[in-house]
Scaffold this active site. Structure first.
Site, PDB file in Angstrom:
ATOM      1  N   GLU A 143      68.765  61.781  81.634  1.00  0.00           N
ATOM      2  CA  GLU A 143      67.818  62.341  82.615  1.00  0.00           C
ATOM      3  C   GLU A 143      68.186  61.912  84.041  1.00  0.00           C
ATOM      4  O   GLU A 143      67.307  61.625  84.867  1.00  0.00           O
ATOM      5  CB  GLU A 143      66.391  61.925  82.249  1.00  0.00           C
ATOM      6  CG  GLU A 143      65.289  62.811  82.795  1.00  0.00           C
ATOM      7  CD  GLU A 143      65.483  64.290  82.500  1.00  0.00           C
ATOM      8  OE1 GLU A 143      65.699  64.644  81.322  1.00  0.00           O
ATOM      9  OE2 GLU A 143      65.432  65.091  83.450  1.00  0.00           O
TER      10      GLU A 143
HETATM   11  C1  LIG Z   1      71.725  60.127  73.645  1.00  0.00           C
HETATM   12  C2  LIG Z   1      71.838  61.136  74.745  1.00  0.00           C
HETATM   13  C3  LIG Z   1      70.918  62.163  74.829  1.00  0.00           C
HETATM   14  C4  LIG Z   1      71.028  63.140  75.835  1.00  0.00           C
HETATM   15  N1  LIG Z   1      70.172  64.218  75.830  1.00  0.00           N
HETATM   16  C5  LIG Z   1      70.444  65.272  76.653  1.00  0.00           C
HETATM   17  C6  LIG Z   1      69.731  66.501  76.524  1.00  0.00           C
HETATM   18  O1  LIG Z   1      68.824  66.644  75.697  1.00  0.00           O
HETATM   19  N2  LIG Z   1      70.082  67.553  77.318  1.00  0.00           N
HETATM   20  C7  LIG Z   1      71.085  67.445  78.247  1.00  0.00           C
HETATM   21  O2  LIG Z   1      71.361  68.416  78.927  1.00  0.00           O
HETATM   22  N3  LIG Z   1      71.778  66.282  78.406  1.00  0.00           N
HETATM   23  C8  LIG Z   1      71.486  65.200  77.631  1.00  0.00           C
HETATM   24  N4  LIG Z   1      72.201  64.035  77.755  1.00  0.00           N
HETATM   25  C9  LIG Z   1      73.222  63.939  78.783  1.00  0.00           C
HETATM   26  C10 LIG Z   1      72.874  62.956  79.878  1.00  0.00           C
HETATM   27  O3  LIG Z   1      71.851  63.476  80.691  1.00  0.00           O
HETATM   28  C11 LIG Z   1      74.180  62.619  80.634  1.00  0.00           C
HETATM   29  O4  LIG Z   1      74.933  61.784  79.765  1.00  0.00           O
HETATM   30  C12 LIG Z   1      73.912  61.937  81.947  1.00  0.00           C
HETATM   31  O5  LIG Z   1      73.326  62.821  82.865  1.00  0.00           O
HETATM   32  C13 LIG Z   1      75.193  61.379  82.579  1.00  0.00           C
HETATM   33  O6  LIG Z   1      76.242  62.323  82.558  1.00  0.00           O
HETATM   34  P1  LIG Z   1      77.659  61.871  81.972  1.00  0.00           P
HETATM   35  O7  LIG Z   1      77.437  61.278  80.628  1.00  0.00           O
HETATM   36  O8  LIG Z   1      78.600  63.004  82.061  1.00  0.00           O
HETATM   37  O9  LIG Z   1      78.151  60.699  82.922  1.00  0.00           O
HETATM   38  P2  LIG Z   1      78.945  60.890  84.294  1.00  0.00           P
HETATM   39  O10 LIG Z   1      78.296  61.929  85.127  1.00  0.00           O
HETATM   40  O11 LIG Z   1      80.387  61.027  83.990  1.00  0.00           O
HETATM   41  O12 LIG Z   1      78.672  59.471  84.980  1.00  0.00           O
HETATM   42  C14 LIG Z   1      79.415  58.290  84.664  1.00  0.00           C
HETATM   43  C15 LIG Z   1      79.050  57.198  85.683  1.00  0.00           C
HETATM   44  O13 LIG Z   1      79.385  57.648  87.007  1.00  0.00           O
HETATM   45  C16 LIG Z   1      78.247  57.624  87.840  1.00  0.00           C
HETATM   46  N5  LIG Z   1      78.268  58.774  88.739  1.00  0.00           N
HETATM   47  C17 LIG Z   1      78.601  60.046  88.458  1.00  0.00           C
HETATM   48  N6  LIG Z   1      78.475  60.815  89.548  1.00  0.00           N
HETATM   49  C18 LIG Z   1      78.039  60.019  90.536  1.00  0.00           C
HETATM   50  C19 LIG Z   1      77.702  60.226  91.898  1.00  0.00           C
HETATM   51  N7  LIG Z   1      77.753  61.424  92.480  1.00  0.00           N
HETATM   52  N8  LIG Z   1      77.272  59.157  92.617  1.00  0.00           N
HETATM   53  C20 LIG Z   1      77.192  57.947  92.057  1.00  0.00           C
HETATM   54  N9  LIG Z   1      77.497  57.695  90.779  1.00  0.00           N
HETATM   55  C21 LIG Z   1      77.913  58.722  90.024  1.00  0.00           C
HETATM   56  C22 LIG Z   1      77.047  57.658  86.906  1.00  0.00           C
HETATM   57  O14 LIG Z   1      75.909  57.058  87.489  1.00  0.00           O
HETATM   58  C23 LIG Z   1      77.554  56.879  85.706  1.00  0.00           C
HETATM   59  O15 LIG Z   1      77.378  55.505  85.921  1.00  0.00           O
HETATM   60  C24 LIG Z   1      72.061  63.034  76.792  1.00  0.00           C
HETATM   61  C25 LIG Z   1      72.972  61.952  76.730  1.00  0.00           C
HETATM   62  C26 LIG Z   1      72.875  61.039  75.715  1.00  0.00           C
HETATM   63  C27 LIG Z   1      73.921  59.938  75.636  1.00  0.00           C
END
Ligand SMILES: Cc1cc2nc3c(=O)[nH]c(=O)nc-3n(C[C@H](O)[C@H](O)[C@H](O)COP(=O)(O)OP(=O)(O)OC[C@H]3O[C@@H](n4cnc5c(N)ncnc54)[C@H](O)[C@@H]3O)c2cc1C
Length: 580
Positions: free
Chosen positions: A439
């Site tokens: 989220e």
């Molecule tokens: C168990 C689980 C349930 C989930 N449920 C849902 C769901 O129901 N529906 C859905 O759509 N998604 C869902 N998600 C996805 C979740 O919302 C994303 O994993 C989350 O938004 C982070 O995206 P990412 O994993 O690609 O990490 P990334 O975006 O790759 O981020 C990796 C790191 O980089 C940092 N970062 C990235 N961009 C920036 C920036 N611009 N500035 C500063 N820091 C940054 C982040 O803070 C993080 O620390 C779920 C994930 C999990 C693991």
């Protein structure tokens, strides 16, 4: 794992003092939220959660959700518990009356989730995600879509999901590539063919509800690049006939389930839409305005995730308290009595227990303060709406950090028995760890605080919040100083600080702000208890509030140096030079 005891007295205190439910009940919209009903809901859902959801927490962790021939199965007991949840009407608390809901304040919906999630966080993601789908359709669906989907979503007969994330689109939702092609003719004319893969979709597939209503973000042909070219679609697992009965299955499937650190009973699905070119969806709202539509429900969804920090904090604290009173080790240092005592008698274990209680009660106070502001905002109070917008990243980020810290302290209190799985202390920590990630990661929350939220109402909304805290922190100089520091940092960020400087200091600033607002809200609780509210808490509340003000507030004040240090030091080396 010890049973869950609902913290009803502390919840009612927070609902009354921090959310101000009595004032809300004076509004026309929430006139039926009378004290008796509020008490009945809080007590009722607490008992339900303890009796039906809590006993499934362990089996859910051990056995988890399993994908069998395209269908996700949950361990025995989940189906019956979900059925009971639907039959008792808990899903419908804050949903619109026009679609079968009870139209009660969001504050009470928070309480339903708090109790269910403390009992079983993984299971509670199912109703939590449905709430998001309900809100999206309530605000952006056409009357026909609302009539078709909302009654069954509101009752809980059907569940909902939110589909944003794709392999190359995580925090950067604008990078998503799923597509939606308009259908010109045939039985689905006017609808869209959806194609794409979504990952991490919570409760994306299961057999507890009769139908699953997926809210999916995708791009229309020749949509603008990035977040301005995203549209929202409603995509049911089973097509719905005009009379409301279920038709054939849509062309979508769960490809696999993720193997995760925790929340094992929550199926985290890789979803494929349109493998055979026949996944049919309907546009919700306007073309290319999908992200804006998602944002209307994202505030509440973020509060609901912050709520998970409170949930896991409560459960871990209850468990640690039981263990610390039972486990006997060593005599009390300095005591003439050399008999070993329960570990709760040792100063450091006391410190950990009180820290767990103070952080959890604090996060609860902040949660209900935020929920009450949302409800006031929904009644037309613009200042409350702005305030809620500022508190949302605080409760999401700090609330979930609290959940992880408290669950980790819970393991520490168990010693070696915390690190082995059989006590269940480890499960709380494993479950808690997702909440700072999904989220919008906590880093993204802090970025939101120092960009969009910093400038709300011309920048006055944030300063007004810290001024309120400083002014009312009478007799609490440390809290007043923290609030003044927050205001000074906010002014610096609004003025001379570069965008990089703001972002570099965003996380420490977010924690400082959360602790300042929480300390203020806890002071209000302590004053109410001193005046006779919640006699059950007369002994404990002054102690936990004192702990928070004397120990947590000064820690937060110490974050100021990091909040204003700027970005230069972070970029002293190029990324490559950080290796080795
Ligand atoms: C168990 C689980 C349930 C989930 N449920 C849902 C769901 O129901 N529906 C859905 O759509 N998604 C869902 N998600 C996805 C979740 O919302 C994303 O994993 C989350 O938004 C982070 O995206 P990412 O994993 O690609 O990490 P990334 O975006 O790759 O981020 C990796 C790191 O980089 C940092 N970062 C990235 N961009 C920036 C920036 N611009 N500035 C500063 N820091 C940054 C982040 O803070 C993080 O620390 C779920 C994930 C999990 C693991």
């Amino acid at each position: 794992m010890i049973p869950f005891t609902p913290p009803t007295a502390d919840q009612l205190l927070a609902i009354r003092v921090n959310a101000g439910i009595d004032v809300l009940a004076q509004s026309e919209r929430f006139a039926h939220a009378e004290p008796d009903l509020v008490e009945a809901i809080v007590e009722g859902v607490g008992q339900f959660a303890a009796g039906e959801f809590a006993p499934l927490n362990r089996i859910g962790d051990l056995e988890g959700a399993k994908l069998e021939n395209g269908v996700v199965r949950l361990p025995d007991g989940f189906e019956a518990a979900y059925k009971a949840y639907v039959e008792q009407g808990w899903n419908a608390i804050a949903s619109p009356v026009a679609h079968g809901g009870q139209g009660l304040p969001f504050t009470l919906a928070c309480n339903v989730l708090e109790n269910l999630g403390a009992a079983n966080m993984a299971f509670t993601l199912l109703p939590m995600l449905s709430v998001g789908a309900i809100e999206a359709l309530e605000h952006h669906g056409s009357p026909a879509q609302q009539a078709m989907y909302l009654p069954s979503l509101v009752s809980g007969k059907w569940s909902g999901t939110m589909n944003l994330t794709e392999p190359a689109a995580g925090s950067d939702v604008g990078a998503l590539r799923s597509t939606a092609e308009p259908i010109e003719s045939g039985p689905h004319a006017g609808k869209y063919r959806i194609t794409g893969q979504k990952i991490y979709i919570t409760w994306g597939e299961h057999d507890l509800a009769e139908n699953i209503i997926h809210l999916v973000l995708a791009r229309l042909p020749s949509a603008p690049e990035g977040s301005r070219g995203i549209s929202l679609f409603v995509v049911p697992k089973y097509h719905v006939n005009a009379d409301g009965s279920l038709g054939p299955k849509n062309d979508l499937r769960c490809v696999s389930l993720e193997h995760k650190l925790g929340i094992n009973a929550s199926p985290t699905c890789v979803m494929s839409y349109g493998d055979n070119g026949e996944c049919i969806g309907e546009l919700v709202g306007h073309p290319n305005k999908g992200l804006a539509a998602m944002f209307t429900m994202m505030n509440n969804a973020r509060i609901n995730v912050g709520n998970q920090g409170v949930q896991i904090g409560e459960r871990a604290t209850q468990q640690a308290l039981a263990y610390a009173r039972d486990r006997v080790q060593s005599a009390r240092a300095g005591s003439p009595d050399k008999a070993p005592v329960a570990i709760i008698e040792h100063p450091d274990v006391r410190r950990m227990i009180l820290r767990m209680k103070a952080l959890t009660e604090g996060a609860r106070a902040l949660l209900y303060y935020c929920a009450g502001q949302v409800d006031r905002g929904n009644c037309g109070d613009a200042a409350a709406r702005s305030r809620a917008e500022i508190i949302v990243p605080l409760i999401k980020a700090w609330g979930t950090d609290v959940g992880v810290e408290v669950a980790s302290l819970g393991i520490q209190i168990h010693g070696g028995m915390g690190f082995v799985e059989e006590t269940g202390a480890a499960q709380h920590w494993r479950d808690s760890r997702i909440a700072p990630i999904y989220e919008g990661t906590n880093g993204i929350q802090a970025a939101d605080l120092v960009t969009r939220k910093l400038g709300l109402d011309g920048g006055t909304a944030m300063i007004a919040l810290f001024d309120d805290v400083a002014r009312e922190a009478t007799g609490e100089p440390a809290l007043a100083a923290l609030a003044q520091d927050c205001a000074a940092i906010a002014r610096w960020m609004q003025g001379e600080a570069s965008l990089d400087d703001r972002l570099a200091g965003s996380v420490p600033f977010c924690t400082m702000a959360a602790v300042a607002v929480t300390g203020w809200q806890l002071m209000k609780q302590a004053a109410a208890v001193a005046a006779g509210a919640a006699p059950e808490l007369a002994a404990t509340k002054p102690v936990t509030v004192r702990f928070f003000l004397d120990r947590i507030v000064p820690e937060a004040a110490g974050l100021k140096a990091g909040a204003v240090a700027g970005a230069e030091g972070l970029y002293a080396l190029p990324a490559d030079a950080l290796v080795g």
